[in-house]
Motif scaffolding. Sequence first.
Motif, PDB file in Angstrom:
ATOM      1  N   ASP B  37       0.498  -0.926   0.214  1.00 18.78           N
ATOM      2  CA  ASP B  37       0.015  -0.053   0.116  1.00 18.78           C
ATOM      3  C   ASP B  37       0.618   1.459   0.296  1.00 18.78           C
ATOM      4  O   ASP B  37       1.938   1.377   0.996  1.00 18.78           O
ATOM      5  CB  ASP B  37      -0.988  -0.384   1.176  1.00 18.78           C
ATOM      6  N   GLU B  38       0.598   2.368  -0.717  1.00 24.17           N
ATOM      7  CA  GLU B  38       1.123   3.243  -1.810  1.00 24.17           C
ATOM      8  C   GLU B  38       1.697   4.167  -0.100  1.00 24.17           C
ATOM      9  O   GLU B  38       2.758   4.521   0.498  1.00 24.17           O
ATOM     10  CB  GLU B  38       0.689   4.197  -2.169  1.00 24.17           C
ATOM     11  N   ALA B  39       0.370   3.996   1.027  1.00 27.30           N
ATOM     12  CA  ALA B  39       0.541   4.802   2.485  1.00 27.30           C
ATOM     13  C   ALA B  39       2.105   4.459   3.425  1.00 27.30           C
ATOM     14  O   ALA B  39       2.879   4.754   3.977  1.00 27.30           O
ATOM     15  CB  ALA B  39      -0.239   5.266   2.602  1.00 27.30           C
ATOM     16  N   THR B  40       1.516   2.787   2.985  1.00 27.10           N
ATOM     17  CA  THR B  40       2.881   1.711   3.914  1.00 27.10           C
ATOM     18  C   THR B  40       4.077   2.397   3.720  1.00 27.10           C
ATOM     19  O   THR B  40       5.027   2.409   4.068  1.00 27.10           O
ATOM     20  CB  THR B  40       2.363   0.758   4.441  1.00 27.10           C
ATOM     21  N   LEU B  41       4.218   2.385   2.023  1.00 24.62           N
ATOM     22  CA  LEU B  41       5.458   2.262   1.251  1.00 24.62           C
ATOM     23  C   LEU B  41       6.284   3.307   1.780  1.00 24.62           C
ATOM     24  O   LEU B  41       7.294   3.645   2.135  1.00 24.62           O
ATOM     25  CB  LEU B  41       4.616   2.549  -0.605  1.00 24.62           C
ATOM     26  N   VAL B  42       5.655   4.910   2.176  1.00 21.11           N
ATOM     27  CA  VAL B  42       5.747   6.427   2.030  1.00 21.11           C
ATOM     28  C   VAL B  42       6.379   6.236   3.912  1.00 21.11           C
ATOM     29  O   VAL B  42       7.108   6.670   3.554  1.00 21.11           O
ATOM     30  CB  VAL B  42       5.140   6.796   1.433  1.00 21.11           C
ATOM     31  N   ARG B  43       5.671   5.366   4.088  1.00 19.59           N
ATOM     32  CA  ARG B  43       6.010   5.255   5.895  1.00 19.59           C
ATOM     33  C   ARG B  43       6.991   4.900   6.187  1.00 19.59           C
ATOM     34  O   ARG B  43       7.989   4.882   7.230  1.00 19.59           O
ATOM     35  CB  ARG B  43       4.906   5.848   6.723  1.00 19.59           C
ATOM     36  N   ASP B  44       6.672   3.244   6.312  1.00 23.55           N
ATOM     37  CA  ASP B  44       7.544   2.727   6.301  1.00 23.55           C
ATOM     38  C   ASP B  44       8.901   2.433   5.390  1.00 23.55           C
ATOM     39  O   ASP B  44      10.390   1.214   6.020  1.00 23.55           O
ATOM     40  CB  ASP B  44       6.968   0.968   6.813  1.00 23.55           C
ATOM     41  N   GLY B  45       8.954   2.995   4.168  1.00 25.40           N
ATOM     42  CA  GLY B  45       9.822   2.444   2.681  1.00 25.40           C
ATOM     43  C   GLY B  45       9.882   0.932   2.860  1.00 25.40           C
ATOM     44  O   GLY B  45       8.762   0.545   2.376  1.00 25.40           O
ATOM     45  N   TYR B  46      11.137   0.397   1.056  1.00 23.27           N
ATOM     46  CA  TYR B  46      11.055  -0.578   1.205  1.00 23.27           C
ATOM     47  C   TYR B  46      11.376  -2.120   1.925  1.00 23.27           C
ATOM     48  O   TYR B  46      12.002  -1.808   3.113  1.00 23.27           O
ATOM     49  CB  TYR B  46      11.304  -0.031  -0.689  1.00 23.27           C
ATOM     50  N   SER B  47      10.568  -2.686   2.041  1.00 24.71           N
ATOM     51  CA  SER B  47      11.139  -4.033   3.280  1.00 24.71           C
ATOM     52  C   SER B  47      10.507  -5.242   2.051  1.00 24.71           C
ATOM     53  O   SER B  47       9.964  -5.132   0.662  1.00 24.71           O
ATOM     54  CB  SER B  47      10.266  -3.828   4.181  1.00 24.71           C
ATOM     55  N   PHE B  48      11.078  -6.226   3.129  1.00 21.81           N
ATOM     56  CA  PHE B  48      10.981  -7.829   2.028  1.00 21.81           C
ATOM     57  C   PHE B  48       9.340  -8.496   2.152  1.00 21.81           C
ATOM     58  O   PHE B  48       8.825  -8.886   1.490  1.00 21.81           O
ATOM     59  CB  PHE B  48      11.799  -8.561   2.660  1.00 21.81           C
TER      60      PHE B  48
END
Lengths: 313, 295
Positions: B37-48
Amino acid sequence: MAAVTAVSGKKRKRARRKMTLVLFSMMLPGLVYLLINNYMPMVGLLIAFKKYNYSAGIWGSEWCGFSNFTYLFKTQDAINIVRNTIGYNLVFILLGNVVAVAVAVMLNFLRGKMNKKIYQTVILIPFLISMVVVSYIVYAFLSQESGFLNKLIESFGGEKISWYTQAKYWPFIFVIVNLWKGFGYSSILYYATVIGIDSSLYEAATVDGANRWKQVVHVTLPGLKGTIITMVLLAIGRMFYSDFGLFYQVPMRSGLISSVTDTIDVFVYKGLTQLNDIGRASAAGFLQSVMGFLLVLTANYIVRKIDEENALF
Amino acid sequence: MVVKNKSGQIALNIIFTLLTIAAVAPFLLLVSSSFTDEATLVRDGYSFLPGKFSLDAYIYLFQSSMKIVKGYGITILVTLIGTVLSVLFTTLFAYPLSRKEFPFRYFFSFFVFFTMLFNGGLVPSYMMWTQTFHIKNTLWALIFPGLLMNGFYIIMMRSFFNANIPDALVEAARIDGCGEYGILWKIVLPLSKPMMATISLMVGLGYWNDWMNSLYYITDEKLFSIQAILNTIISNIQFLQSSQGSSVASGAAADLPSVGIRMAIAVIGILPILVIYPFFQKYFVKGIVVGGVKG
């Protein structure tokens, strides 16, 4: 009787000539392509000795002697790009081949067909991907705001690192990316030679009491010698060339770190398309082509002297 | 020669498991980010692992962006035309080189070999393709420069013909009145299927992955392949970072797809390769083994 053979001889000659013509006709498309794509640019290298003029083209431009070269070597750039190109290549050749040989040897010691096949299949995957996609993957790790590494560093209470603006990290990043992308390919290449080694040699070594390590040193590595020499030779012949994608795309074209990312290929590309500096770009390109050619010939000559069997030609 | 003791095998398997993880984990980061989800990506960054699973990036790509679909079309078209032409040209060139009756075979073998030792490089090639042949912003620019024929593959094919096509068979066909093209089509090609498959795959991969010809010769967005689209995004990111805050930059920012969508485009670009690869792995390995060492 004699007349008959003369007639059939003539006939045969004609048939032969026709066959030669037909065979030649098959080669025509490829011949035209190689002449255009490969041979014409060789002649075009002369542009390095001309003052390039857009409206006049390569042939209409005026000769200018060595001025493009003197101009190239007046600046720090020339030394920089040659140092980067050769330096990275040396590290890549050394590390790449050591890792690949090690992986190939270990693969050979492994029992079980299925897992062997899976390992071989998987380690080749990075080789199949374009450098543009690789640069996306690297960006996912290194992006300043949301990169995996910076988030990791932050979670341990560290400071974010601006990877794309600091030159000191890039020699390591290039080495890691190059190794990651290429090790599967060269491992499989070496492995093909390793499985070809006569198994009776190992048995003889075991009878002589050689342990695993001694078998590698006295049987496997000598068996690989030819392939190693060929691979290193090929790589040395390409010392003046670099993977344009690795050095241009993976650092996201960041200008701030060009002192460690500019290789000859990057320099030529930038000169040609962005900086409108065709004189220096063509001079650097000329040196790359000619030095590359001389290097292949020299490397091959040396190997021929030492061990003719492993020479390329 | 295998290691017999059990602990040795376990150690080896552990090493190889680590190596395979090292090879694929980076892809996982890419794929997982594209499903986040885009918002999660912006907040937490790229992850596995996707923090919050979402298909939005893909839905967006296929619904509201014809660009990607068209880019896919260009990539597929160029890969098909390029591969067919390449295999055709290579086979036609290699066959006469393998015939002992062909008097010029040494000359032409050297003609090919020399292209592997020496080349003109980017500047003259670029000038020639753009100014003599005017291929800038045409589909041919993605097919012709550099990729169509490769000395390695020609020599590889010639050696294969030399080793696998019995002279007697060709001779017999000739006596039966079969012409050279007929021999090539009816006798040589059916015997050369594995080599044809290997070369097609290598060449096809080259076309699929090619971004350099787009970078050099294509500025018209209509001709952007998937790789070219990915490339443009990189240069927009770079442009943004170097001109932050200016009014031009906001224009580029508007063009720039969101973080997740970028990764989704990259995933779409590699998906066909990853899907096809396991089935043809054998031929890829063959291509590496035969082509890597002396041709």
